[in-house]
Design an enzyme around this catalytic site. Structure first.
Site, PDB file in Angstrom:
ATOM      1  N   GLU A 172       2.773 -49.477   9.427  1.00  0.00           N
ATOM      2  CA  GLU A 172       2.151 -49.522  10.673  1.00  0.00           C
ATOM      3  C   GLU A 172       1.961 -48.298  11.131  1.00  0.00           C
ATOM      4  O   GLU A 172       2.828 -47.263  11.004  1.00  0.00           O
ATOM      5  CB  GLU A 172       2.793 -50.359  11.810  1.00  0.00           C
ATOM      6  CG  GLU A 172       2.763 -51.780  11.666  1.00  0.00           C
ATOM      7  CD  GLU A 172       4.057 -52.441  11.021  1.00  0.00           C
ATOM      8  OE1 GLU A 172       5.040 -51.621  10.627  1.00  0.00           O
ATOM      9  OE2 GLU A 172       3.968 -53.470  10.443  1.00  0.00           O
TER      10      GLU A 172
ATOM     11  N   TYR B  71      -2.603 -41.327   4.941  1.00  0.00           N
ATOM     12  CA  TYR B  71      -2.229 -42.813   4.282  1.00  0.00           C
ATOM     13  C   TYR B  71      -3.892 -42.950   3.659  1.00  0.00           C
ATOM     14  O   TYR B  71      -3.804 -43.481   2.524  1.00  0.00           O
ATOM     15  CB  TYR B  71      -2.171 -43.845   5.153  1.00  0.00           C
ATOM     16  CG  TYR B  71      -0.731 -43.548   6.049  1.00  0.00           C
ATOM     17  CD1 TYR B  71       0.268 -42.976   5.338  1.00  0.00           C
ATOM     18  CD2 TYR B  71      -0.678 -43.551   7.362  1.00  0.00           C
ATOM     19  CE1 TYR B  71       1.473 -42.702   6.092  1.00  0.00           C
ATOM     20  CE2 TYR B  71       0.561 -43.610   8.096  1.00  0.00           C
ATOM     21  CZ  TYR B  71       1.682 -42.900   7.491  1.00  0.00           C
ATOM     22  OH  TYR B  71       2.880 -42.611   7.733  1.00  0.00           O
TER      23      TYR B  71
END
Ligand SMILES: CC(C)(COP(=O)(O)OP(=O)(O)OC[C@H]1O[C@@H](n2cnc3c(N)ncnc32)[C@H](O)[C@@H]1OP(=O)(O)O)[C@@H](O)C(=O)NCCC(=O)NCCS
Length: 161
Positions: free
Chosen positions: A113, A125
């Site tokens: 998350e 990411y």
């Protein structure tokens, strides 16, 4: 005639986190997040189904990551780099280490998350192949309110790796 100086690179070493690292972890955690983990949360991560990693530069712990394994999914719970060591590849290097270790340990996917506003982490990411697969509304505290989390996932098997 001048001689070229050798290129000096910091010595990078990644090793498992240990309880003795807690004071340094707390120092970096408080610098890294508006709502830092408590020491008790870190202590709870020294378990067989968790992996904690420390990245040292020239012998000093400058980054850490915590991953929890649940069935065949690795959940990246925390990754943080000392402010003075950022933007030099430590975060990407540590993330790749977490991915490689998770794959080695038989995990099939990595999940995480990230705050919707954390574009720096999201860029890291995304450039490592993670995709947004969902949103958790109001997941994080944000002052007096709440902020959404983006849920991101990376397949560790098949064509993606
Ligand atoms: C997110 C974090 C771990 C990145 O660590 P880092 O060592 O600075 O990252 P790297 O140097 O490996 O950079 C990796 C990529 O992140 C992105 N990035 C890093 N710093 C950035 C910045 N200031 N602005 C924009 N993008 C940035 C870029 O995509 C970068 O790739 P590039 O250098 O090829 O452009 C670090 O900023 C941090 O600790 N933040 C506080 C804690 C946190 O938010 N953790 C993530 C929780 S989900």
């Amino acid at each position: 005639m001048t001689r070229e100086l050798p290129l000096l690179l910091p010595l990078v070493h990644i090793r498992p986190l240990q309880p003795v690292d807690l004071p340094r972890l707390m120092e970096l955690e408080r610098l890294g997040y508006p709502n830092p983990w408590t020491e008790a949360v870190f202590q709870d991560c020294f378990r067989s189904d968790y992996r904690g990693w420390a990245l040292q530069l020239d012998g000093v712990l400058q980054a850490y990551a915590v991953v929890a394994y649940l069935f065949d999914e690795a959940h990246l719970l925390n990754i943080c780099v000392a402010p003075s060591a950022r933007r030099a590849g430590a975060g990407r290097r540590l993330l790749r280490h977490c991915i490689a270790a998770s794959l080695h340990d038989g995990m099939q996917a990595m999940l995480l998350e990230v705050r919707r506003s954390n574009q720096v982490a999201a860029a890291l990411y995304e450039t490592e192949g993670f995709k947004v697969i969902g949103v958790r509304k109001g997941y994080y505290p944000d002052g007096l309110g709440r902020e959404d989390a983006l849920v991101m996932s990376l397949s560790l098997i098949g064509e993606h790796r």
